[in-house]
Scaffold this motif. Sequence first.
Motif, short mmCIF file in Angstrom:
data_model
loop_
_atom_site.label_atom_id
_atom_site.label_comp_id
_atom_site.label_asym_id
_atom_site.label_seq_id
_atom_site.Cartn_x
_atom_site.Cartn_y
_atom_site.Cartn_z
N GLY A 9 44.45 61.09 -9.18
CA GLY A 9 44.28 62.46 -9.65
C GLY A 9 43.82 62.54 -11.10
N GLU A 10 43.86 61.45 -11.83
CA GLU A 10 43.41 61.42 -13.22
C GLU A 10 41.93 61.04 -13.28
N THR A 11 41.27 61.46 -14.35
CA THR A 11 39.87 61.10 -14.59
C THR A 11 39.81 60.07 -15.70
N PRO A 46 32.33 59.51 -16.06
CA PRO A 46 33.69 59.89 -15.66
C PRO A 46 33.91 59.65 -14.17
N LEU A 47 35.09 59.14 -13.82
CA LEU A 47 35.44 58.87 -12.43
C LEU A 47 36.83 59.45 -12.17
N ALA A 48 36.94 60.34 -11.20
CA ALA A 48 38.23 60.93 -10.82
C ALA A 48 38.83 60.05 -9.72
N VAL A 49 39.94 59.40 -10.00
CA VAL A 49 40.55 58.45 -9.08
C VAL A 49 41.26 59.19 -7.94
N VAL A 50 40.94 58.78 -6.70
CA VAL A 50 41.58 59.38 -5.52
C VAL A 50 42.46 58.38 -4.78
N GLY A 61 37.06 56.42 -6.35
CA GLY A 61 37.00 57.65 -7.11
C GLY A 61 35.80 58.50 -6.79
N LEU A 62 35.85 59.73 -7.27
CA LEU A 62 34.77 60.69 -7.08
C LEU A 62 33.97 60.80 -8.36
N VAL A 63 32.67 60.91 -8.22
CA VAL A 63 31.78 61.04 -9.37
C VAL A 63 30.75 62.12 -9.05
N TRP A 119 37.44 48.17 -15.24
CA TRP A 119 36.34 48.98 -15.78
C TRP A 119 36.80 50.36 -16.26
N LEU A 120 38.02 50.76 -15.92
CA LEU A 120 38.50 52.10 -16.24
C LEU A 120 39.15 52.14 -17.63
N HIS A 121 38.89 53.23 -18.34
CA HIS A 121 39.44 53.44 -19.68
C HIS A 121 39.87 54.91 -19.79
N PRO A 122 40.94 55.19 -20.54
CA PRO A 122 41.30 56.60 -20.76
C PRO A 122 40.13 57.35 -21.42
N MET A 123 39.97 58.60 -21.06
CA MET A 123 38.85 59.40 -21.55
C MET A 123 38.88 59.58 -23.06
N ASP A 124 40.07 59.52 -23.67
CA ASP A 124 40.17 59.79 -25.11
C ASP A 124 40.02 58.53 -25.97
N THR A 125 39.71 57.39 -25.37
CA THR A 125 39.50 56.16 -26.15
C THR A 125 38.02 56.02 -26.48
#
Length: 140
Positions: A9-11, A46-50, A61-63, A119-125
Motif C-alpha cells: 500500500g506504500e509508494t 514511483p512504484l505502489a507496492v501491492v 507494484g503498480l506504475v 531497488w526500492l527507496h523511500p520517496m523522501d530520500t
Amino acid sequence: MRTKDVRVGETYRCEVPFALPWRRYRPETMGDSWWPLSWLRGMYFPLAVVDVDTAARTAHGLVMIEGSTRVTVELTEDQAQQAGLPPGDGYQVSGLLLDDEGDPVELPRIGILTVPLRWLHPMDTPVSPSHHDASARQIP
C-alpha cells in the motif's frame, strides 16, 4: 530495502540499476517485468507496492504508464440490441475519447511490475545522482 521494511500500500521510488545480469534477474523471478525493466536501466519511477514475495525478495507494484486517448468499450446485450445488432456476438466500440470541445482526453494506464526489494527507496530520500527520472521520457 529490507523485506521487513517494505509495506503493501506504500509508494516507493524504484531505481533500476544500469546492469541487469541475467543470472541475478532471471525471468523466473522477475516474470514479465524483465523486458520493460531492461528499457528502464539507470532510471527511477514511483512504484505502489501491492504484494511482497519474501521468498524471492521481490515486490509487485503498480506504475503509471503513459496515457492514451484511445478507448474501447464493450457493449452490453441491451446496448447491442438497441443498436440493431444480432444478439450474442459480444460487440466492442473503439475510438478516441474527446471532451466537450472536441479535444482528445488522455487517460493514464496502470502497469504491473515485479522488482527486487533492493531497488526500492523511500520517496523522501535523495535520488541517486546517476539515475534519471523515467517520467521525463514518459516511460514506463
